[in-house]
Design a protein around this motif. Structure first.
Motif, PDB file in Angstrom:
ATOM      1  N   GLU A  60      17.766   0.636   3.000  1.00  0.00           N
ATOM      2  CA  GLU A  60      16.926  -0.254   3.807  1.00  0.00           C
ATOM      3  C   GLU A  60      15.450   0.112   3.706  1.00  0.00           C
ATOM      4  O   GLU A  60      14.582  -0.748   3.896  1.00  0.00           O
ATOM      5  CB  GLU A  60      17.385  -0.213   5.263  1.00  0.00           C
ATOM      6  N   SER A  61      15.153   1.372   3.385  1.00  0.00           N
ATOM      7  CA  SER A  61      13.751   1.801   3.302  1.00  0.00           C
ATOM      8  C   SER A  61      13.140   1.530   1.931  1.00  0.00           C
ATOM      9  O   SER A  61      11.941   1.694   1.741  1.00  0.00           O
ATOM     10  CB  SER A  61      13.649   3.297   3.613  1.00  0.00           C
ATOM     11  N   PHE A  62      13.940   1.127   0.966  1.00  0.00           N
ATOM     12  CA  PHE A  62      13.483   0.894  -0.405  1.00  0.00           C
ATOM     13  C   PHE A  62      13.370  -0.606  -0.643  1.00  0.00           C
ATOM     14  O   PHE A  62      14.370  -1.301  -0.709  1.00  0.00           O
ATOM     15  CB  PHE A  62      14.458   1.548  -1.381  1.00  0.00           C
ATOM     16  N   HIS A  63      12.152  -1.091  -0.729  1.00  0.00           N
ATOM     17  CA  HIS A  63      11.891  -2.514  -0.908  1.00  0.00           C
ATOM     18  C   HIS A  63      11.232  -2.747  -2.270  1.00  0.00           C
ATOM     19  O   HIS A  63      10.684  -1.821  -2.884  1.00  0.00           O
ATOM     20  CB  HIS A  63      10.974  -3.029   0.203  1.00  0.00           C
ATOM     21  N   PRO A  64      11.254  -3.977  -2.782  1.00  0.00           N
ATOM     22  CA  PRO A  64      10.527  -4.274  -4.021  1.00  0.00           C
ATOM     23  C   PRO A  64       9.048  -3.919  -3.893  1.00  0.00           C
ATOM     24  O   PRO A  64       8.430  -4.165  -2.853  1.00  0.00           O
ATOM     25  CB  PRO A  64      10.732  -5.784  -4.189  1.00  0.00           C
ATOM     26  N   VAL A  65       8.499  -3.326  -4.950  1.00  0.00           N
ATOM     27  CA  VAL A  65       7.100  -2.894  -4.952  1.00  0.00           C
ATOM     28  C   VAL A  65       6.381  -3.566  -6.116  1.00  0.00           C
ATOM     29  O   VAL A  65       6.818  -3.449  -7.266  1.00  0.00           O
ATOM     30  CB  VAL A  65       7.000  -1.362  -5.096  1.00  0.00           C
ATOM     31  N   LYS A  76      18.223  -2.204  -7.163  1.00  0.00           N
ATOM     32  CA  LYS A  76      19.248  -2.945  -7.902  1.00  0.00           C
ATOM     33  C   LYS A  76      20.024  -3.913  -7.014  1.00  0.00           C
ATOM     34  O   LYS A  76      20.635  -4.852  -7.514  1.00  0.00           O
ATOM     35  CB  LYS A  76      20.199  -1.986  -8.608  1.00  0.00           C
ATOM     36  N   TRP A  77      20.000  -3.687  -5.685  1.00  0.00           N
ATOM     37  CA  TRP A  77      20.773  -4.540  -4.777  1.00  0.00           C
ATOM     38  C   TRP A  77      19.954  -5.712  -4.234  1.00  0.00           C
ATOM     39  O   TRP A  77      20.407  -6.446  -3.373  1.00  0.00           O
ATOM     40  CB  TRP A  77      21.334  -3.714  -3.625  1.00  0.00           C
ATOM     41  N   ILE A  78      18.715  -5.872  -4.756  1.00  0.00           N
ATOM     42  CA  ILE A  78      17.843  -6.959  -4.293  1.00  0.00           C
ATOM     43  C   ILE A  78      17.442  -7.829  -5.482  1.00  0.00           C
ATOM     44  O   ILE A  78      17.125  -7.325  -6.564  1.00  0.00           O
ATOM     45  CB  ILE A  78      16.589  -6.404  -3.596  1.00  0.00           C
ATOM     46  N   THR A  79      17.450  -9.129  -5.285  1.00  0.00           N
ATOM     47  CA  THR A  79      16.998 -10.056  -6.323  1.00  0.00           C
ATOM     48  C   THR A  79      15.493  -9.925  -6.510  1.00  0.00           C
ATOM     49  O   THR A  79      14.741  -9.940  -5.522  1.00  0.00           O
ATOM     50  CB  THR A  79      17.337 -11.508  -5.940  1.00  0.00           C
ATOM     51  N   PRO A  80      15.010  -9.777  -7.731  1.00  0.00           N
ATOM     52  CA  PRO A  80      13.561  -9.640  -7.953  1.00  0.00           C
ATOM     53  C   PRO A  80      12.786 -10.808  -7.353  1.00  0.00           C
ATOM     54  O   PRO A  80      13.184 -11.968  -7.522  1.00  0.00           O
ATOM     55  CB  PRO A  80      13.446  -9.632  -9.476  1.00  0.00           C
ATOM     56  N   PRO A  81      11.690 -10.533  -6.643  1.00  0.00           N
ATOM     57  CA  PRO A  81      10.868 -11.603  -6.055  1.00  0.00           C
ATOM     58  C   PRO A  81      10.293 -12.538  -7.119  1.00  0.00           C
ATOM     59  O   PRO A  81      10.079 -13.711  -6.865  1.00  0.00           O
ATOM     60  CB  PRO A  81       9.761 -10.840  -5.322  1.00  0.00           C
ATOM     61  N   GLY A  99       8.687   4.020  -7.068  1.00  0.00           N
ATOM     62  CA  GLY A  99       7.554   3.133  -7.303  1.00  0.00           C
ATOM     63  C   GLY A  99       6.677   2.948  -6.089  1.00  0.00           C
ATOM     64  O   GLY A  99       5.589   2.379  -6.177  1.00  0.00           O
ATOM     65  N   ASP A 100       7.140   3.423  -4.943  1.00  0.00           N
ATOM     66  CA  ASP A 100       6.395   3.215  -3.703  1.00  0.00           C
ATOM     67  C   ASP A 100       5.372   4.325  -3.461  1.00  0.00           C
ATOM     68  O   ASP A 100       4.358   4.115  -2.805  1.00  0.00           O
ATOM     69  CB  ASP A 100       7.370   3.130  -2.528  1.00  0.00           C
TER      70      ASP A 100
END
Length: 284
Positions: A60-65, A76-81, A99-100
């Motif tokens: 939950e703390s790792f978001h797209p950057v 890997k569990w999130i669709t690229p924006p 990357g953050d």
């Protein structure tokens, strides 16, 4: 470490650490206190955390950057924006490099600017493999990642697969130390396990790499300076990060004899020092 949110007393610093079940926590904290000269063991409390909850919290703390326009680091569990962008897909596991962090961003920006195509890359302290993977996506021909942490090597190998990096493009070396061990049979074909701490000498051939990137910590950067310089071709770009802005002078003092055209980029309180290896130096 938390200086603001958890501790009401501003003179205190709170440190959270994860221990294996059954580990002698009191002994570990006693050793830590002794190592920094504390006369008494700091007060502490122990909480039992379910592994699934810990992993969920980490995810939950790792978001797209978005590192820069058109360059994203995506779990890997999130669709690229932005599916049209260059997306580096990561499952960080227990390794450093999502990357953050400012130092990772600074190194990614350096690689983005300096790679023109066909380079050979050395990534010291590869962690999740993010820098080596990014370099290959930017157009490098071949990359080597080294780390002393077997979990980092496992993470980097998985992430290379997630990003469709061919095994002949990225080679990962576990450099054995007193605290790292693994079974050779468990590694994918891209991974080469070091036999001892001196295996690094056989990985970092003299004058081999066009770009050497080391996003580690101040003391390893200072201790490994000869090895880092040794592995770079004359005129190669060398990037050094994992350091605070206040530590830049230490790096300059150590590396200025070896590098020319030195530049320092900063983000928040962190820095990246880069330059080209001088052509008329001799490292034995």
């Amino acid at each position: 470490m938390n200086e603001d949110d958890v501790c009401s007393d501003t003179d205190e610093i709170c440190v959270s650490s994860i221990f294996l079940e059954g580990e002698d926590i009191n002994m570990s904290i006693s050793h830590a206190a002794d190592s920094i000269g504390l006369k008494e063991i700091p007060r502490y409390e122990v909480k039992i955390i379910e592994e699934d909850d810990w992993m969920k919290g980490a995810q939950e703390s790792f978001h797209p950057v978005e590192v820069t326009e058109g360059l994203w680091v995506v779990p890997k569990w999130i669709t690229p924006p932005d599916i049209q962008a260059m997306n580096i897909i990561l499952n960080p596991g227990l390794a450093f490099g999502t990357g953050d962090h400012p130092t990772t961003k600074l190194c990614l920006l350096l690689l983005h600017d300096c790679i023109k195509g066909g380079e050979h890359i050395l990534d010291y302290g590869t962690g999740t493999g993010i820098l080596a993977i990014a370099a290959l996506k930017f157009g490098a021909a071949f990359a080597v990642g080294v780390d002393i942490d077997s979990q980092a090597i496992a993470s980097a190998s998985e992430n290379a697969t997630l990003n469709n990096i061919e095994p002949d493009k990225l080679q990962l070396h576990l450099i054995a130390s007193q605290t790292s061990s693994s079974c050779r049979d468990d590694w994918p074909s891209r991974v080469v396990e070091g036999e001892n701490a001196f295996e690094i000498d056989r990985v970092t051939h003299k004058d081999k790499y066009d770009v050497v990137i080391a996003n580690i910590l101040l003391n390893p950067l200072l201790n490994l300076a000869d090895q880092i310089i040794f592995s770079a071709k004359p005129g190669a770009i060398i990037g050094l990060s994992g350091i605070l802005s206040e530590q830049v002078q230490n790096i300059l003092q150590k590396y200025s004899l070896f590098l020319e055209g030195i530049e320092v980029s900063k983000m928040d309180d962190w820095a990246c020092v880069s330059g080209r290896k001088r052509k008329n130096i001799d490292i034995c």
